[in-house]
Write an enzyme that holds these catalytic residues in place. Sequence first.
Site, PDB file in Angstrom:
ATOM      1  N   GLU A  58    -161.408 -16.607  -8.360  1.00 51.90           N
ATOM      2  CA  GLU A  58    -162.022 -16.420  -9.693  1.00 51.90           C
ATOM      3  C   GLU A  58    -162.803 -17.652 -10.111  1.00 51.90           C
ATOM      4  O   GLU A  58    -163.895 -17.556 -10.666  1.00 51.90           O
ATOM      5  CB  GLU A  58    -160.942 -16.102 -10.722  1.00 51.90           C
ATOM      6  CG  GLU A  58    -160.241 -14.768 -10.514  1.00 51.90           C
ATOM      7  CD  GLU A  58    -161.197 -13.612 -10.353  1.00 51.90           C
ATOM      8  OE1 GLU A  58    -160.906 -12.697  -9.588  1.00 51.90           O
ATOM      9  OE2 GLU A  58    -162.285 -13.633 -10.975  1.00 51.90           O
TER      10      GLU A  58
ATOM     11  N   HIS B 217    -160.943  -0.651  -8.753  1.00 47.54           N
ATOM     12  CA  HIS B 217    -162.407  -0.628  -8.656  1.00 47.54           C
ATOM     13  C   HIS B 217    -162.953   0.783  -8.707  1.00 47.54           C
ATOM     14  O   HIS B 217    -164.093   0.998  -9.122  1.00 47.54           O
ATOM     15  CB  HIS B 217    -162.845  -1.320  -7.372  1.00 47.54           C
ATOM     16  CG  HIS B 217    -162.422  -2.755  -7.323  1.00 47.54           C
ATOM     17  ND1 HIS B 217    -161.096  -3.125  -7.237  1.00 47.54           N
ATOM     18  CD2 HIS B 217    -163.120  -3.899  -7.365  1.00 47.54           C
ATOM     19  CE1 HIS B 217    -161.018  -4.443  -7.244  1.00 47.54           C
ATOM     20  NE2 HIS B 217    -162.226  -4.937  -7.325  1.00 47.54           N
TER      21      HIS B 217
HETATM   22  C1  SLC Z   1    -159.918 -10.711  -7.399  1.00 51.67           C
HETATM   23  C2  SLC Z   1    -160.759  -9.773  -7.616  1.00 51.67           C
HETATM   24  C3  SLC Z   1    -161.636  -9.782  -8.830  1.00 51.67           C
HETATM   25 SE1  SLC Z   1    -163.479  -9.907  -8.410  1.00 51.67          SE
HETATM   26  C4  SLC Z   1    -160.832  -8.568  -6.727  1.00 51.67           C
HETATM   27  O1  SLC Z   1    -160.983  -7.479  -7.266  1.00 51.67           O
HETATM   28  N1  SLC Z   1    -160.727  -8.651  -5.380  1.00 51.67           N
HETATM   29  C5  SLC Z   1    -160.641  -9.897  -4.590  1.00 51.67           C
HETATM   30  C6  SLC Z   1    -160.547  -9.450  -3.156  1.00 51.67           C
HETATM   31  C7  SLC Z   1    -160.626  -7.968  -3.099  1.00 51.67           C
HETATM   32  C8  SLC Z   1    -160.679  -7.455  -4.544  1.00 51.67           C
HETATM   33  C9  SLC Z   1    -159.424  -6.645  -4.864  1.00 51.67           C
HETATM   34  O2  SLC Z   1    -158.523  -7.177  -5.502  1.00 51.67           O
HETATM   35  O3  SLC Z   1    -159.374  -5.472  -4.430  1.00 51.67           O
HETATM   36 ZN    ZN Z   2    -164.344 -11.632  -7.291  1.00 48.11          ZN
END
Ligand code: SLC
Ligand code: ZN
Length: 596
Positions: free
Chosen positions: A350, A479
Amino acid sequence: PVENEEIEAQNFLKTINSKTEENQHSLALAEWAYNSNITEENLRNQLAVAAEVAKDEKEIWKKVIQYNWRQFLDYSTKRQFSKYAILGSSALSEDKFRQLRKTISDMKAIYAKAKLCDFKDPKKCDLALEPELTQILATSRNPDELKHVWLEWRNTVGVKCRNLYNDYVNLSNEAARLNNFSDTSEYWLNDYEVSDFKQQVQNLWEQLRPLYLQIHAYVRFKLREKYGDVVSEKGPIPIHLLGNMWGQTWSNVADFALPYSGVEDEDLTAELIRQNYTAVKIFKTAEEFFKSINLTEMPQTFWERSIITKPADRDMVCHASAWDFSDTKDFRIKQCTEVTKEHFVIVHHEMGHVEYFLEYKDQPVKFREGANDGFHEAVGDLIALSVRSTKHLRKIGLLKSKTDNSQTILNNLFKVGLDKITFLPFGYLMDLWRWDIFSGKTKPENYNCKWWELREKYQGVEPPVDRSEEDFDPAAKYHIIADVPYLRYFISFVIQFQFHRAVCEKAGQYEHNNPDKPLHECDIYQNTDAGNALKKMLSMGSSKPWPDAMEVLTGQRTMDASGLLEYFKPLQNWLEEENKKNGVFIGWEPSKKVCK
Ligand SMILES: C=C(C[SeH])C(=O)N1CCC[C@H]1C(=O)O
Ligand SMILES: [Zn+2]
């Protein structure tokens, strides 16, 4: 003549740049208020501000497209206009725009508020994804408890989001088409500015797959040793046993899968706790690394306004995020930080976003982005590659052993591989699944079973129980419900090793083919040559196409898997030998689990 128009356009640009900064500042404040305190009032305010900003952006866009900007001579003016010419979801009618934002916000609220009942104590029903469920997936070695949490999370979040997701897909596609993209997947891929990007990604995956197959086969063998027949010898790996709610990184099974189990294995989480690390101390440690290579310290307001631990009194979107408030001063992180090795790495991830914000803050507002979205995800991880080296952990007192040998080095490389190599197929399939949905190739009645088809095909994992179209497992991942593209992480996991090779060379920590300076033992801590080279790339923001930015740091203009493959070469050699010795089956036979 275009010259006069171009001069007028540059004045116009000044006006709309400051208007855009103000709009993005207001929007970020409203979104921060909702994401950090999920209430009806904050949702109403967020939607109202977003609608206002969208109306403004549409007015600006109508003026922008009247210019003959494709004929402009000045590169920066033309590039800024080309970015203004893509309006995004603001192109929707006011009520459809509001509906799209509300649908996403509602799914985020469902995700953030979801609570499960405990496997052992069915009356205890206040378990949230962070920290409770994440902790159970990471530490429980009871397959029934793991199956319970895995299933209940999907029953609680996935099913509730199914209809909302259909609305989201339709509205999102309508917005993309209003921007002259065929569907949302084309709109997302536009960020990468190359026509055959999907093909480039497929090629990268094909280069990386052999390494993935080796670690998959080895981990299945070790899981079978631990759990017995619940893990088949040749089939896909039951996903709930991999230490992570989505099976996307496997470092939580390291303790019983280490290549050299006899060797003292120091648990970083335990050491952080033993040394009384707090969230603040983890953040300060990360900041100190960035400063040591001549990057920028966090501004005072960062410490005053960030939220780095989970509040007890309200609902918050806990998924870690970094925020740029578009006023060149206010930058924050929101993270429900726990004192664990995983969070120790996420904090660096982060803060890498914030370093990028700080490096490009004086660019014109439309260039305050990563060279592409993968670059933005790679900065923090790049630094974390140095931080996770035994050399560095020892230097900052988080590793008690005084020296390394080939076994401790390989054990550590394996732990990094359990995060990086295992992630690759997941990082790829997330948008493979969504691209086909947006294009209409995957129909709503096949959403869930198409997901499990891809999970088996690319990752070689399977659900603990049969699935059906009554379920909606993809929505169990942040996501998907939060409208955040995912290819950026796959790209990041490839290019961060190209960047690592470049900064390690600059720091004299790595030399190609020099066994005394292998890539996986590099630590660029306190090396300002490395930091300054990185800074040069970061300060460009998105003012040039990403190959130009990549070239500034690495001398290369294309993504390539050679950095990652070189970093993990010693581990790949060991895995191939070990798998041969154990006579394990490489790859997987079709799953016996059913989805219909
Ligand atoms: C840490 C974050 C915020 Se941009 C994230 O969503 N990541 C970091 C790595 C992959 C992805 C996830 O958690 O799925
Ligand atoms: Zn990130």
